[in-house]
Design a protein around this motif. Structure first.
Motif, PDB file in Angstrom:
ATOM      1  N   GLY A   1       0.803  -1.220   0.000  1.00 50.03           N
ATOM      2  CA  GLY A   1       0.000   0.000   0.000  1.00 50.03           C
ATOM      3  C   GLY A   1       0.833   1.265   0.000  1.00 50.03           C
TER       4      GLY A   1
ATOM      5  N   PHE B   1      -1.941   7.265   0.529  1.00 50.37           N
ATOM      6  CA  PHE B   1      -3.107   7.478   1.378  1.00 50.37           C
ATOM      7  C   PHE B   1      -3.115   8.931   1.844  1.00 50.37           C
TER       8      PHE B   1
ATOM      9  N   ARG C   1      -8.001   7.493   7.867  1.00 56.05           N
ATOM     10  CA  ARG C   1      -7.015   7.108   6.860  1.00 56.05           C
ATOM     11  C   ARG C   1      -7.768   6.803   5.570  1.00 56.05           C
TER      12      ARG C   1
ATOM     13  N   ASP D   1      -7.448   5.511   2.066  1.00 54.17           N
ATOM     14  CA  ASP D   1      -6.590   4.757   1.161  1.00 54.17           C
ATOM     15  C   ASP D   1      -7.017   5.010  -0.280  1.00 54.17           C
TER      16      ASP D   1
ATOM     17  N   GLU E   1      -7.112  -4.541   6.892  1.00 55.63           N
ATOM     18  CA  GLU E   1      -6.680  -3.292   7.493  1.00 55.63           C
ATOM     19  C   GLU E   1      -5.508  -3.463   8.447  1.00 55.63           C
TER      20      GLU E   1
ATOM     21  N   PRO F   1      -1.367  -4.804   5.333  1.00 57.19           N
ATOM     22  CA  PRO F   1      -0.391  -3.728   5.090  1.00 57.19           C
ATOM     23  C   PRO F   1       0.963  -3.964   5.745  1.00 57.19           C
TER      24      PRO F   1
END
Length: 848
Positions: A83, A87, A185, A187, A614, A618
């Protein structure tokens, strides 16, 4: 000038070559058709105006990294897998200071729903989604059936407040320690095709660089693949940048609708990159008109004729239009680095026209009733060679930027080379063509005024040349010390004024939510391959929805936890998140005792798939055997050495935890941006000698004298070094914009030297004396140099009103560079000429 001078020996110096004589002759033939020249320029302007519609600014974050860096491929792969930095972080501080009140949680829920619905948002995670394990405490068996959150009806809000604000995982990640502010957050959905093309392209570019260092090259098949990927990357990137710009605009709009409920800020690497370009674009719009007006006022103040205001501005406008049209036609965007090319190009074009204006006015005053055509032809002929060579030397200086591996810097270099070439052609076609169609005009009241400053500097240079030289030597030592003080400490936080929205948001996140700029540490273990890797005492169900959970053993978690705690102990590092964070949360059920491998697998098995996405995905990839620790540095805490922090992390992982050298990767935007600045510095240092050599060659071709070439370069080296030294003494770090000041200083300073030496040669041949040649050079070309410098300095001073600090520094440093170049070329250069070629005089004459 009333003082009489004796003749002095002449240096073997010549201002033109057979080639420039031939070229000048062909050029004069063009001036026989001024209307055709203007018609041709008008047609080109129409075509350029159409092509300029495709000119754009690139706001993507990958313009901040080194395209040729072998680490870039790793960074992109890590970003694709885990990721990365793609973000946004939106903070929400309610007016009442209680982020966990029922009313504010309801606002947060509505805000989260709206953000999640934005096209291009992959998901939004907030404290509303955090599993609550102790609010109230529930047995593991019940947690396996349901994981309560703040959305659940039976949650104890007071207990939830204590749990969240002290959570090893979520405190300073999604909520501040005092519970006054929560964060979302956001994304951003990754474009799979664009990510894959970017990663493969980076791999091939890195491989090409490695092979190039060995004196080898890519295979024909690899070169063909890279060419295809370059074209595909540009196509996909256009769509990516357009979509990302629209996404950020919509996120901002949503944020603005919720301002009545509290204070909201947005941060994140994509926002930093986007706001950089936004500020640059707004600066162009806001200050562009102001700079034009100011320059026009200054030109009128100097020359007192409207034609000498409109002609330079029109010449500059045509140059910019044609240059932007070419960039639009080839689909080459401007970035933060290259955004100032328009201002610089305008300056260089205006400076060319000022020299032509001064020469035209001088001939108008000297000749008895000259006709317009004769004036124009004499002006253009006398200035053709020096203007041609100063354009070439300026192009050489900017061409040094093309040696960089940072694509925006390379682009800036060739953009300036292209623009300067266009500027020379436009100046020597449009300017004379218009004058040939206008009446001669009458001399202005200021035409025969000698400037007090240039006359005084000429007097000092002629008679105090030894003192000037000694001062220059002492100043060289001072500059050398200042250069050693220049650092590369680049902090995004210091790129923006304190009263801007992005600064306030970044500063708040930096101080209360664990830091601003992210970095990653990736550890390599044996990858998960099959059930055969599972220990014998593990019980495997036939239909295990997440069999990879057995890869997470106690030994792996302990090694990650050890490095996790090491990172938290570093003074530069704020929040750190890894799978060890979840392990620390789970210890709340075991009185602080570490979970066994079986218990770890059991806890992971309880997590719903969306939470695994979540909390686990990551930070861990069993398929590749990698664990990721994500940290953020605190930029507001002060300066620190990013490379030294990276070295500390690698050293600890290898020597304390036993990881092999290739099993530890430190990457992320913090690392890549630091590499970019250092790569740029190294490339500039490596090419500086070649730039100076090229400039010397240009001087030799033009002047045909080694001594004149060396003397012409030395003052400008000192001027450029002085600007860098000033940065060292003032604590201004070198960054992707300020590091170009050296090339700009040399390019601009050499232009002044060429014009001065050209005029000096003419006056020395006319009067036969070095000191008298210096005096008349100051009174003529010295005026033009003064007009050019003051015009540019005043124009660039407007940039201090910008909200983007690099633009402010760029404007100030460019103005300082111009002033130093003028001072060096009107004091040190003539002093050296007198020192080497003049005869000593026993007395100092009065200034006449």
């Amino acid at each position: 000038m009333s003082q009489q001078y004796a003749a002095a020996p002449q240096a073997d110096i010549g201002i033109s070559t057979n080639f420039t004589d031939w070229l000048s002759g062909r050029y004069l033939q063009l001036l026989d058709h001024p209307r055709s020249l203007l018609a041709g320029l008008a047609l080109l302007c129409c075509l350029a105006g159409y092509a300029a519609l495709d000119f754009r600014f690139d706001a993507s974050s990958d313009t901040l990294v080194v395209e040729g860096d072998p680490e870039l491929a790793t960074y992109l792969r890590v970003s694709e897998r885990f990721g990365g930095d793609e973000f946004l972080l939106m903070t929400f501080r309610p007016h009442d200071g209680d982020a966990l009140s029922a009313e504010n949680l309801d606002v947060l829920a509505r805000l989260q729903r709206e953000l999640a619905a934005v096209d291009g948002v992959g998901g939004v995670f907030s404290i509303l989604d955090v599993p609550l394990l102790e609010s109230p405490p529930l047995p593991l068996a019940e947690l396996a059936e349901r994981l309560p959150t703040l959305r659940s009806d039976d949650v104890d809000r007071d207990q939830a407040r204590r749990e969240l604000t002290s959570s090893p995982l979520f405190e300073e990640l999604l909520i501040t320690s005092d519970g006054s502010t929560s964060a979302l957050r956001i994304d951003l959905a990754l474009d799979g095709e664009f990510s894959e093309v970017s990663a493969r392209r980076a791999e091939l570019r890195a491989q090409r660089q490695v092979l190039l260092d060995r004196g080898d090259a890519l295979s024909e098949q690899q070169r063909a693949e890279l060419a295809r990927l370059d074209a595909e990357h540009d196509r996909l990137r256009d769509s990516y940048v357009t979509a990302r710009k629209a996404l950020i605009a919509e996120v901002r709009a949503i944020r603005d609708r919720y301002r009545e409920h509290g204070e909201l800020f947005i941060g994140g690497v994509p926002m930093i990159a986007a706001d950089m370009v936004t500020f640059v674009q707004s600066d162009l719009a806001a200050f562009g008109v102001a700079v034009v007006v100011i320059v026009m006022v200054v030109l009128y103040w100097f020359f007192r004729r409207l034609r000498w205001v409109l002609l330079p501005m029109a010449t500059s406008a045509i140059t910019v239009l044609l240059s932007v049209g070419v960039l639009g036609a080839v689909q080459k965007p401007a970035t933060v680095v290259s955004s100032n090319f328009i201002a610089l190009l305008s300056i260089i074009t205006v400076s060319l026209t000022i020299h032509l204006i001064v020469r035209y006015r001088e001939l108008l005053l000297r000749e008895d009733d000259p006709d317009a055509e004769s004036l124009v032809r004499q002006t253009m002929t006398s200035k053709f060679a020096p203007c041609l060579y100063n354009s070439l030397t300026t192009m050489v200086a900017f061409a040094s930027l093309m040696a960089s591996s940072i694509v925006p810097v390379e682009d800036f270099g060739w953009m300036m080379c292209l623009g300067i070439a266009i500027g020379f052609l436009v100046t020597f076609t449009f300017f004379p063509a218009v004058l040939l169609l206008l009446p001669r005009g009458e001399p202005s009241p200021t035409i025969d005024q000698e400037l007090t400053l240039t006359r005084a500097l000429g007097q000092i240079a002629r008679w105090r040349y030894v003192g000037i030289t000694v001062i220059a030597l002492a100043w060289t030592a001072v500059a050398a010390v200042g250069i050693t003080r220049v650092d590369l400490d680049n902090r995004f936080l210091e790129y923006f004024r304190e009263d801007t929205d992005i600064y306030q948001g970044m500063h708040f996140v930096d101080r209360h939510l664990g830091g601003t700029v992210p970095f990653d540490v990736v550890l390599a273990f044996e990858p998960y391959e099959s059930f055969d890797d599972v220990e014998d005492d593990f019980f495997l169900e036939e239909e295990d929805a997440y069999p990879e959970r057995y890869w997470f053993t106690r030994d792996k978690i302990d090694r990650v936890l050890d490095l996790h705690r090491f990172l938290e102990r570093q003074p530069e590092v704020g929040k750190v998140v890894s799978v060890a964070s979840l392990d620390l949360v789970a210890r709340g059920f075991t009185d602080g005792e570490p979970l066994s491998s079986a218990e770890i697998a059991g806890v992971l098995g309880m997590l719903p798939e969306d939470l695994r996405g979540e909390l686990i995905a990551p930070y861990a990839s069993p398929e590749t055997g990698q664990m990721r620790l994500n940290g953020r540095v605190i930029e507001s805490a002060g300066a620190f050495d990013r490379a030294e922090l990276e070295a500390r992390i690698r050293d600890y992982a290898q020597h304390e935890l036993g990881f092999a050298e290739d099993a530890v990767v430190v990457t992320g935007m913090m690392v890549m941006f630091d590499r970019m600045v250092k790569q740029l510095l190294n490339s500039q240092v490596d090419t500086l000698a070649w730039v100076l050599l090229a400039v010397l060659v240009m001087f030799l071709i033009l002047l045909r004298s080694v001594w004149y070439a060396v003397l012409g370069v030395l003052p400008n080296i000192l001027a450029a070094a002085s600007v860098i030294a000033l940065m060292g003494y003032a604590g201004i770090p070198l960054d992707m914009m300020t590091i170009t000041i050296a090339a700009i200083s040399i390019g601009i300073g050499v232009d002044d030297a060429i014009h001065y030496l050209h005029r000096f040669h003419e006056e020395r041949e006319r009067h036969g004396d070095v000191r008298l040649a210096v005096a008349f050079s100051h009174a003529t070309i010295g005026n033009a140099m003064y007009y050019t410098t003051v015009t540019i300095m005043i124009g660039f001073s407007v940039l201090v009103l910008s909200n983007f600090v690099p633009t402010i520094l760029f404007g100030l440093l460019t103005a300082v560079a111009m002033a130093l170049a003028l001072l060096a070329n009107l004091t040190l250069l003539p002093s050296l000429l007198v020192l080497f070629f003049g005869e000593p005089r026993p007395e100092v004459p009065e200034v006449s």
